[in-house]
Design an enzyme around this catalytic site. Structure first.
Site, PDB file in Angstrom:
ATOM      1  N   ASP A 188       0.665  40.819  47.025  1.00 15.63           N
ATOM      2  CA  ASP A 188      -0.272  41.690  46.386  1.00 15.63           C
ATOM      3  C   ASP A 188       0.212  43.237  45.806  1.00 15.63           C
ATOM      4  O   ASP A 188       0.514  44.029  46.740  1.00 15.63           O
ATOM      5  CB  ASP A 188      -1.547  41.995  47.197  1.00 15.63           C
TER       6      ASP A 188
ATOM      7  N   SER B 285       6.500  45.536  29.414  1.00 17.28           N
ATOM      8  CA  SER B 285       5.619  46.669  28.948  1.00 17.28           C
ATOM      9  C   SER B 285       4.611  46.390  28.063  1.00 17.28           C
ATOM     10  O   SER B 285       4.013  45.366  28.256  1.00 17.28           O
ATOM     11  CB  SER B 285       6.938  47.574  28.624  1.00 17.28           C
TER      12      SER B 285
ATOM     13  N   ASN C 150      -6.346  37.156  30.821  1.00 18.53           N
ATOM     14  CA  ASN C 150      -7.304  37.911  31.563  1.00 18.53           C
ATOM     15  C   ASN C 150      -7.442  39.327  31.819  1.00 18.53           C
ATOM     16  O   ASN C 150      -7.902  40.052  32.195  1.00 18.53           O
ATOM     17  CB  ASN C 150      -6.956  37.354  33.088  1.00 18.53           C
TER      18      ASN C 150
ATOM     19  N   VAL D  52      -2.354  39.538  22.792  1.00 15.45           N
ATOM     20  CA  VAL D  52      -2.434  38.368  23.295  1.00 15.45           C
ATOM     21  C   VAL D  52      -4.053  38.622  23.718  1.00 15.45           C
ATOM     22  O   VAL D  52      -4.234  38.650  24.862  1.00 15.45           O
ATOM     23  CB  VAL D  52      -1.632  37.885  24.265  1.00 15.45           C
TER      24      VAL D  52
ATOM     25  N   ASN E  26       6.189  40.890  35.386  1.00 19.62           N
ATOM     26  CA  ASN E  26       5.244  40.483  34.539  1.00 19.62           C
ATOM     27  C   ASN E  26       3.551  40.917  34.550  1.00 19.62           C
ATOM     28  O   ASN E  26       3.036  41.098  33.854  1.00 19.62           O
ATOM     29  CB  ASN E  26       5.224  39.004  34.389  1.00 19.62           C
TER      30      ASN E  26
ATOM     31  N   TYR F 132      -2.552  53.842  31.509  1.00 16.93           N
ATOM     32  CA  TYR F 132      -1.886  52.391  31.177  1.00 16.93           C
ATOM     33  C   TYR F 132      -0.540  52.738  30.461  1.00 16.93           C
ATOM     34  O   TYR F 132       0.572  52.353  30.820  1.00 16.93           O
ATOM     35  CB  TYR F 132      -2.771  51.776  30.371  1.00 16.93           C
TER      36      TYR F 132
ATOM     37  N   LYS G  61       3.220  52.111  31.674  1.00 15.19           N
ATOM     38  CA  LYS G  61       4.203  51.074  31.023  1.00 15.19           C
ATOM     39  C   LYS G  61       5.262  52.006  30.359  1.00 15.19           C
ATOM     40  O   LYS G  61       6.375  51.241  30.026  1.00 15.19           O
ATOM     41  CB  LYS G  61       3.376  50.576  29.859  1.00 15.19           C
TER      42      LYS G  61
HETATM   43  N1  LIG Z   1      -2.229  40.473  26.828  1.00 20.96           N
HETATM   44  C1  LIG Z   1      -1.699  41.357  25.693  1.00 20.96           C
HETATM   45  O1  LIG Z   1      -1.985  41.419  24.670  1.00 20.96           O
HETATM   46  C2  LIG Z   1      -0.469  42.052  26.135  1.00 20.96           C
HETATM   47  C3  LIG Z   1      -0.167  43.347  25.346  1.00 20.96           C
HETATM   48  C4  LIG Z   1       0.932  44.058  26.047  1.00 20.96           C
HETATM   49  C5  LIG Z   1       1.441  43.939  27.504  1.00 20.96           C
HETATM   50  N2  LIG Z   1       0.934  42.964  28.093  1.00 20.96           N
HETATM   51  C6  LIG Z   1       1.305  42.914  29.586  1.00 20.96           C
HETATM   52  O2  LIG Z   1       1.631  41.459  29.678  1.00 20.96           O
HETATM   53  C7  LIG Z   1       1.551  41.193  31.210  1.00 20.96           C
HETATM   54  C8  LIG Z   1       0.773  40.060  31.496  1.00 20.96           C
HETATM   55  O3  LIG Z   1      -0.488  39.994  30.676  1.00 20.96           O
HETATM   56  P1  LIG Z   1      -1.364  38.818  30.329  1.00 20.96           P
HETATM   57  O4  LIG Z   1      -1.999  39.415  29.211  1.00 20.96           O
HETATM   58  O5  LIG Z   1      -0.779  37.751  30.656  1.00 20.96           O
HETATM   59  O6  LIG Z   1      -2.802  39.050  31.426  1.00 20.96           O
HETATM   60  P2  LIG Z   1      -3.220  38.238  32.779  1.00 20.96           P
HETATM   61  O7  LIG Z   1      -3.483  37.064  32.130  1.00 20.96           O
HETATM   62  O8  LIG Z   1      -4.434  39.222  33.112  1.00 20.96           O
HETATM   63  O9  LIG Z   1      -2.197  38.223  33.561  1.00 20.96           O
HETATM   64  C9  LIG Z   1      -1.853  39.355  34.591  1.00 20.96           C
HETATM   65  C10 LIG Z   1      -1.166  38.765  35.739  1.00 20.96           C
HETATM   66  O10 LIG Z   1      -0.942  39.782  36.913  1.00 20.96           O
HETATM   67  C11 LIG Z   1      -1.467  39.479  37.969  1.00 20.96           C
HETATM   68  N3  LIG Z   1      -1.917  40.642  38.959  1.00 20.96           N
HETATM   69  C12 LIG Z   1      -2.928  41.408  38.653  1.00 20.96           C
HETATM   70  N4  LIG Z   1      -2.957  42.500  39.519  1.00 20.96           N
HETATM   71  C13 LIG Z   1      -2.192  41.819  40.659  1.00 20.96           C
HETATM   72  C14 LIG Z   1      -1.899  42.286  41.987  1.00 20.96           C
HETATM   73  N5  LIG Z   1      -2.599  43.390  42.325  1.00 20.96           N
HETATM   74  N6  LIG Z   1      -0.960  41.689  42.750  1.00 20.96           N
HETATM   75  C15 LIG Z   1      -0.444  40.512  42.060  1.00 20.96           C
HETATM   76  N7  LIG Z   1      -0.507  40.241  40.841  1.00 20.96           N
HETATM   77  C16 LIG Z   1      -1.449  40.595  40.145  1.00 20.96           C
HETATM   78  C17 LIG Z   1      -2.697  38.418  37.805  1.00 20.96           C
HETATM   79  O11 LIG Z   1      -2.976  37.728  38.856  1.00 20.96           O
HETATM   80  P3  LIG Z   1      -4.439  37.192  39.309  1.00 20.96           P
HETATM   81  O12 LIG Z   1      -4.513  36.003  38.334  1.00 20.96           O
HETATM   82  O13 LIG Z   1      -4.437  37.076  40.758  1.00 20.96           O
HETATM   83  O14 LIG Z   1      -5.359  38.411  38.742  1.00 20.96           O
HETATM   84  C18 LIG Z   1      -2.359  37.537  36.672  1.00 20.96           C
HETATM   85  O15 LIG Z   1      -1.462  36.469  37.066  1.00 20.96           O
HETATM   86  C19 LIG Z   1       1.266  42.513  31.795  1.00 20.96           C
HETATM   87  O16 LIG Z   1       1.758  43.248  32.361  1.00 20.96           O
HETATM   88  C20 LIG Z   1       0.432  43.219  30.513  1.00 20.96           C
HETATM   89  O17 LIG Z   1       0.274  44.486  30.731  1.00 20.96           O
HETATM   90  C21 LIG Z   1      -0.122  42.000  27.646  1.00 20.96           C
END
Ligand SMILES: NC(=O)c1ccc[n+]([C@@H]2O[C@H](COP(=O)([O-])OP(=O)(O)OC[C@H]3O[C@@H](n4cnc5c(N)ncnc54)[C@H](OP(=O)(O)O)[C@@H]3O)[C@@H](O)[C@H]2O)c1
Length: 330
Positions: A90, A169, A234, A230, A117, A199, A203
């Site tokens: 966590d 990031s 979530n 993306v 990630n 945020y 990052k």
């Molecule tokens: N989606 C986009 O457009 C986008 C754009 C730029 C950057 N990013 C970056 O890409 C990365 C992945 O994002 P995503 O879009 O795939 O989001 P996501 O589906 O919400 O995945 C985030 C992951 O982080 C985990 N997490 C959150 N809080 C946590 C904690 N306290 N301890 C351990 N794990 C934790 C979540 O676990 P749970 O399932 O347990 O919540 C989930 O597995 C992130 O760093 C995000 O900032 C995403």
């Protein structure tokens, strides 16, 4: 466009490569893990919910079977599946980080690939039990501690093949260009504005970390990525679950995604691209890659060496105040 098939397929009986990934149970992390598994990596998925990670592991195994069923036996004889394992972590608790690292060290002697990630985005202001603003701790500080604790398993021995660290990031790091100061928590209203500065700061500090690690550990390739927009992960759930407005946000995000976004799987490509063999520590250490793994220059604050040194010193000192000693070399 990047093609994951270009990555080397490993046979773990001759080349056992171990990956530790945070947040691999959902979003683009899920697809990152899927491709690593299909390419023969031993993947430790570090997550806060055993139930969610176990369920993801079941889905990953099913999806891998579906994909392999499309290949001929001739192709499959050179493609071996890896392994998927759970580690409890966590990121909102530094103690949990230390515990996860200890668990990992009892199970593995070396680490080839560290993918930082996991993340949260644009949530309301709150402070963790460790006393950090929550986005800063989850997106950055805890990942700093993980990297500090695990990098010794990556660069001490020549037996560790091609060690790499990839930090997720975001293009959102650019919000920190307005003002970058890790001690400033931007705890102002309205949240919908200032949460983006928090945020962005986390990052940006992550990009600083990658640059500093690259300097301190030249044998380990350390890079940062932006995965693209993306919109179906979530990450946006704080907004899409709001009463009434949630639906409006969802529609807005879908519209935005249909013009500018990529799928969850394509979101994993910038990370996966950083596994290609054409990248090297000599020419690519500390770099930043955007959607589909295209090299980009991050913001001026993220690129600035003095800021990177300040971020390092600030983080080492704040962790030390809380009883966590990390690398003090400057
Ligand atoms: N989606 C986009 O457009 C986008 C754009 C730029 C950057 N990013 C970056 O890409 C990365 C992945 O994002 P995503 O879009 O795939 O989001 P996501 O589906 O919400 O995945 C985030 C992951 O982080 C985990 N997490 C959150 N809080 C946590 C904690 N306290 N301890 C351990 N794990 C934790 C979540 O676990 P749970 O399932 O347990 O919540 C989930 O597995 C992130 O760093 C995000 O900032 C995403």
């Amino acid at each position: 466009m990047f093609d994951p098939d270009k990555l080397t397929y490993l046979d773990k009986s001759v080349d056992r490569r171990v990956c530790f990934i945070t947040g691999g149970n959902s979003g683009l992390g899920f697809f990152t893990v899927l491709h690593l598994y299909l390419h023969g990596y031993i993947v430790y998925i570090a997550g806060r919910s055993k139930q969610r990670v176990d369920s993801a592991i079941r889905q990953l195994k099913d999806e891998a079977l579906v994909r392999r069923a499309k290949e001929t036996p001739e192709v499959l004889q050179f493609r071996h599946l890896g392994e998927l394992k759970f580690i409890e972590l966590d990121l909102s608790k530094l103690r949990s980080v230390e515990h996860a690292v200890k668990q990992f060290k009892t199970r593995e002697k070396h680490l080839n690939l560290l993918i930082l990630n996991a993340g949260i985005m644009a949530v309301p202001y709150s402070v963790t039990k460790d006393g950090f603003e929550i986005q800063l701790q989850i997106n950055y500080v805890s990942h700093f501690l993980i990297a500090d604790r695990l990098i010794g398993m990556m660069d001490t021995s020549d037996d560790v093949r091609d060690p790499r660290i990839i930090y997720l990031s975001s293009v959102g790091h650019r919000f920190a260009d307005f003002h970058f100061n890790l001690s400033w928590e931007f705890n102002h209203m309205p949240n919908i504005v200032f949460t983006w500065f928090r945020y962005g700061m986390a990052k940006t500090a992550g990009i600083h970390m990658v640059k500093s690690l690259a300097k301190r550990h030249p044998k380990v390739l350390c890079v940062a990525v932006h995965p693209g927009f993306v919109m179906n992960t979530n990450l946006f759930s704080h907004f899409t679950r709001l009463p009434f407005f949630g639906f409006l946000f969802w529609v807005l995000f879908q519209l935005f995604g249909s013009f500018f976004g990529v799928t969850n799987e394509e979101g994993s490509y910038s990370t996966l691209r950083c596994l290609e063999e054409d990248l090297s520590t000599e020419k690519d250490n500390g770099k930043y890659f955007a959607t589909f793994g295209v090299e980009q220059k991050p913001s001026s604050v993220a690129t600035n060496e003095n800021y990177a040194d300040e971020s390092w010193a600030w983080t080492v000192s704040e962790l030390s105040r809380r009883g966590y000693e990390t690398d003090r070399t400057s």
